[in-house]
Design an enzyme around this catalytic site. Structure first.
Site, PDB file in Angstrom:
ATOM      1  N   SER A   1     -34.569  19.535  80.822  1.00  0.00           N
ATOM      2  CA  SER A   1     -33.890  19.086  79.350  1.00  0.00           C
ATOM      3  C   SER A   1     -32.782  20.074  78.785  1.00  0.00           C
ATOM      4  O   SER A   1     -32.132  20.570  79.617  1.00  0.00           O
ATOM      5  CB  SER A   1     -35.026  18.789  78.478  1.00  0.00           C
ATOM      6  OG  SER A   1     -34.591  18.209  77.411  1.00  0.00           O
TER       7      SER A   1
ATOM      8  N   ASP B   1     -32.202  29.305  82.566  1.00  0.00           N
ATOM      9  CA  ASP B   1     -31.241  29.111  83.511  1.00  0.00           C
ATOM     10  C   ASP B   1     -30.270  27.537  83.200  1.00  0.00           C
ATOM     11  O   ASP B   1     -30.992  26.577  82.543  1.00  0.00           O
ATOM     12  CB  ASP B   1     -31.811  28.805  84.945  1.00  0.00           C
ATOM     13  CG  ASP B   1     -32.071  30.208  85.521  1.00  0.00           C
ATOM     14  OD1 ASP B   1     -32.074  31.010  84.750  1.00  0.00           O
ATOM     15  OD2 ASP B   1     -32.630  30.202  86.773  1.00  0.00           O
TER      16      ASP B   1
ATOM     17  N   HIS C   1     -37.005  31.481  77.204  1.00  0.00           N
ATOM     18  CA  HIS C   1     -37.231  32.814  76.846  1.00  0.00           C
ATOM     19  C   HIS C   1     -36.665  33.129  75.635  1.00  0.00           C
ATOM     20  O   HIS C   1     -35.791  32.306  75.420  1.00  0.00           O
ATOM     21  CB  HIS C   1     -36.987  33.762  78.122  1.00  0.00           C
ATOM     22  CG  HIS C   1     -37.906  33.484  79.294  1.00  0.00           C
ATOM     23  ND1 HIS C   1     -38.682  34.660  79.569  1.00  0.00           N
ATOM     24  CD2 HIS C   1     -37.842  32.558  80.402  1.00  0.00           C
ATOM     25  CE1 HIS C   1     -39.208  34.162  80.863  1.00  0.00           C
ATOM     26  NE2 HIS C   1     -38.716  33.009  81.174  1.00  0.00           N
TER      27      HIS C   1
END
Length: 281
Positions: A246, A88, A145
């Protein structure tokens, strides 16, 4: 002088690592009232949506870091087609890598060799490929992911500074992502080598992978670890996480089919979202 440039400049003299380690200690506290205060204040400040979390009760988390790296419900991030977004966040940049150069921001570029730890042989497959950068803001889901199924070949810890990685800093700190502490993970995929670079930032207390746990900080020298026993992660599987936010930089040896009609710099993206579909000949 613009506020964004001033924000970038005042970071230079700060003791980045000391600040981050102190914040890390606070984020790991198990003192009930204190960790609950921190979590609830953070949710209010950044308008965190807890409805998609597997555990939606803020007080149920053992510490702030457990809340920050929280899992989502199983159906919260359905997987799209083709190349997946790994996290995200905000799609800061994406495109083609020419002569080993990646775009950081308008007027700012840096080399894939420096990003991957300074080894020209490691960087060679990515000199004429493509890349994408996703910035994770504080309110985002902070697990990373796999955009493609891959087998881990090498993990490289690269020490460095820990500047903030928001857009204001990216606009004004040259080669920001190649200066910050980072973890480089090289995978072999059906579309050629892929590098997943997890970039540290100010007050990031650590970077974890699913195969090695927390791996930063490891010291003041570049450290490479190769894996003789294959570690294969499926497309969409979790590969790592940030303890506080980050940036992820993905580098590919081939040109990826980014959907330029649907994507634009600065777009809000979600993990599992399709960044482009592969078309078989």
């Amino acid at each position: 002088m613009s506020p964004s440039k001033l924000f970038a400049l005042i970071q230079y003299p700060l003791p980045h690592h000391l600040i981050s380690r102190l914040v890390g200690l606070l984020a790991e506290t198990r003192i009930g009232w204190l960790k609950n205060l921190l979590i609830k204040a953070f949710i209010r400040r950044f308008k965190v949506d807890m409805s998609q979390a597997a555990e939606h009760d803020p007080t149920a988390y053992a510490c702030f870091n457990a809340f920050f790296t929280r899992a989502l419900k199983a159906d919260a991030r359905p997987l799209g087609e083709g190349l997946l977004c790994p996290a995200d966040g905000t799609l800061s940049q994406f495109g083609v890598t020419r002569h080993g150069t990646l775009v950081q921001a308008k007027g700012q570029a840096y080399s894939v060799t420096s990003l991957l730890g300074g080894d020209m042989q490691r960087a060679e497959p990515f000199r004429q490929g493509s890349f994408a950068t996703v910035y994770l803001s504080p309110r985002d889901y902070h697990r990373v992911h796999m955009p493609l199924t891959g087998t881990l070949r090498e993990m490289v810890y690269v020490p460095g500074r820990i500047f903030s990685v928001n857009q204001a800093t990216a606009d004004h700190v040259p080669a920001l992502f190649a200066r910050n502490e980072r973890l480089v993970c090289i995978f072999d995929t059906e579309h050629g080598p892929m590098a997943m670079v997890l970039v540290g930032a100010m007050i990031v207390a650590g970077i974890e992978t699913v195969w090695a746990g927390q791996v930063t900080p490891l010291g003041n020298e570049v450290q490479s670890i190769r894996f003789d026993t294959p570690i294969t992660l499926e497309r969409g599987a979790e590969m790592g996480r940030f303890k506080l936010g980050s940036t992820v930089v993905m580098c590919f040896s081939e040109e990826m089919p980014f959907d330029e009609d649907a994507l634009a710099f600065g777009d809000t993206v979600r993990m599992g979202q399709s960044l482009g579909e592969f078309h078989n000949p």
